[in-house]
Design an enzyme around this catalytic site. Structure first.
Site, PDB file in Angstrom:
ATOM      1  N   CYS A   1       0.809  -1.231   0.000  1.00 29.44           N
ATOM      2  CA  CYS A   1       0.000   0.000   0.000  1.00 29.44           C
ATOM      3  C   CYS A   1       0.833   1.267   0.000  1.00 29.44           C
ATOM      4  O   CYS A   1       0.315   2.336  -0.307  1.00 29.44           O
ATOM      5  CB  CYS A   1      -0.920   0.019   1.215  1.00 29.44           C
ATOM      6  SG  CYS A   1      -2.229  -1.153   1.010  1.00 29.44           S
ATOM      7  N   SER A   2       2.093   1.171   0.380  1.00 30.76           N
ATOM      8  CA  SER A   2       2.922   2.378   0.404  1.00 30.76           C
ATOM      9  C   SER A   2       3.844   2.469  -0.810  1.00 30.76           C
ATOM     10  O   SER A   2       4.777   3.284  -0.819  1.00 30.76           O
ATOM     11  CB  SER A   2       3.716   2.455   1.712  1.00 30.76           C
ATOM     12  OG  SER A   2       2.826   2.758   2.771  1.00 30.76           O
TER      13      SER A   2
END
Ligand code: CO8
Length: 379
Positions: free
Chosen positions: A161-162
């Protein structure tokens, strides 16, 4: 290459590729529940004897209430709602064709280049960063570089997600170090092949999308809208609460390479509890390092996994609720798009800011990983 070091890096353009296929909660739940009823009928004897558990039904109301998601986009819809398949049917492409992820990436990239008023000739480096790449090599980024006729270099990076924020950090550093003047970052989040559409807890969570961002030296920026990157922040802490075990060792582990644990799975409640306070602490610390306070921030482009999570984080940070202009929500339409969520929010909800207004772009999720950027509108 090495150029004189600029004194600031800017986001000069963003792009978005949204697949044309929509899957509503109702459609998804109808398919899942039909599959469950058949499963439970087929295994009625074993369920009665207590040998296996009956599968529970899903509900569209639960999905909206628990996540804020009303629909998602699918790169290929065919197959997902077919209860004999329950995964997209994506035909394999030959090695001579553009791969699926590269195609998504190219479409978002063209949009970002146009917004940044840049051509391929201006780009020194291309980075594809996302939760999965469809193969290990050659890098999807190098394929995209070739398709767009970009010189220089390209590489892939994975940070779940990052991925998008961490790639923005790398671009910021390249510009500031003078190792590249203008960088194209792309996040082709083709999530649907990794979703277990037979799992009630996660079948609704993800959607497909691609985002792209151009980061360049302030000296070269001509875009009508640009944002100076004032600072970057990153934090990781190992956790198996969001995990996919898909990998190249399955072949030699003698296990089913497509087993349930090889797909996305999570302890969603635990993630919620662990990550919200981490994000609150992280963003406060980041602002403090710059001598800024929460009140200085005009817009919060947060990761888009769950509306209750975003509301809780905003409540912790601001001590009050925020409207959708101040903390935009796009997950109702897009669902969780892994690393692309905060970039979609930024791309679609930049209007209304004045010159010198500050905003925060932040991601949080698997790893755990948290990424943040503090940006200032400069044109
Ligand atoms: N329909 C009806 N009921 C359901 C359903 C459903 N679909 N699903 C669960 N329930 C039930 C549960 O069984 C439970 O029942 P009971 O109370 O009887 O035990 C009840 O509803 C409540 O369940 P939960 O406690 O699990 O519900 P929550 O309110 O916690 O909501 C969420 C579940 C939405 C999953 C929520 O916990 C959440 O969003 N948590 C945060 C998760 C998160 O942010 N994860 C990060 C994931 S993204 C990421 O890191 C990127 C990974 C890379 C990309 C992957 C691409 C595939």
């Amino acid at each position: 290459m090495s150029t004189p070091k600029p004194n600031s890096a800017v986001i000069s353009g963003t792009g978005l590729f949204t697949p044309e296929n929509v899957i509503t909660n109702e459609e998804l739940v109808t398919a899942y529940n039909t599959w469950v009823n058949r499963y439970n009928d087929t295994h009625a004897d074993k369920i009665k004897k207590g040998e296996i558990e009956a599968k529970p039904l899903s509900s569209a109301e639960f999905i909206v209430k628990a996540s804020g998601i009303a629909q998602r986009f699918a790169y290929i819809k065919d197959g997902i709602l077919d209860i004999d398949r329950m995964r997209p049917r994506i035909p394999e492409r030959s090695e001579a064709e553009l791969s699926d992820q590269a195609e998504m990436a190219v479409r978002a990239a063209r949009d970002a280049l146009q917004a940044a008023e840049k051509t391929a000739a201006d780009i020194d480096a291309a980075v594809v960063s996302c939760a999965y790449t469809q193969r290990s090599y050659p890098a999807i980024a190098i394929e995209v570089q070739n398709a767009l006729e970009i010189d220089g270099f390209a590489f892939d990076m994975l940070v779940a997600c990052s991925a998008a924020t961490f790639a923005l950090h790398r671009a910021f550093e390249m510009v500031m170090a003078g190792t590249a003047r203008c960088i194209l970052l792309i996040n082709p989040e083709l999530t649907s092949p990794q979703v277990n559409y037979q799992d009630r807890d996660s079948h609704f969570i993800f959607g497909d999308v691609a985002t792209a961002t151009v980061v360049e030296s302030k000296d070269t920026c001509t875009a009508s809208q640009s944002y100076e990157i004032l600072s970057t922040g990153a934090e990781t802490k190992f956790s198996s609460n969001v995990r996919s075990n898909m990998g190249y060792l399955s072949r030699v582990n003698d296990v089913d390479p497509f087993g349930e644990d090889k797909l996305f799975h999570q302890n969603g409640r635990r993630v919620f509890k662990d990550v919200c306070p981490m994000v609150d602490r992280h963003l406060r610390g980041h602002l403090q390092r710059l001598g800024l306070s929460i009140k200085d921030i005009k817009r919060w482009w947060l990761h888009q996994a769950n509306i209750n999570m975003n509301q809780m984080i905003i409540q912790k940070l601001l001590g009050r609720e925020a409207g959708t202009e101040e903390a935009p929500i796009i997950l109702d339409r897009y669902a969780n798009t892994a690393s692309a969520g905060s970039i979609i929010a930024f791309h679609l909800h930049k209007d209304g800011l004045n010159m010198d207004d500050l905003g925060v772009i932040s991601s949080f999720g698997a790893g755990y990983s948290i990424g943040s950027l503090i940006v200032k509108k400069i044109s």
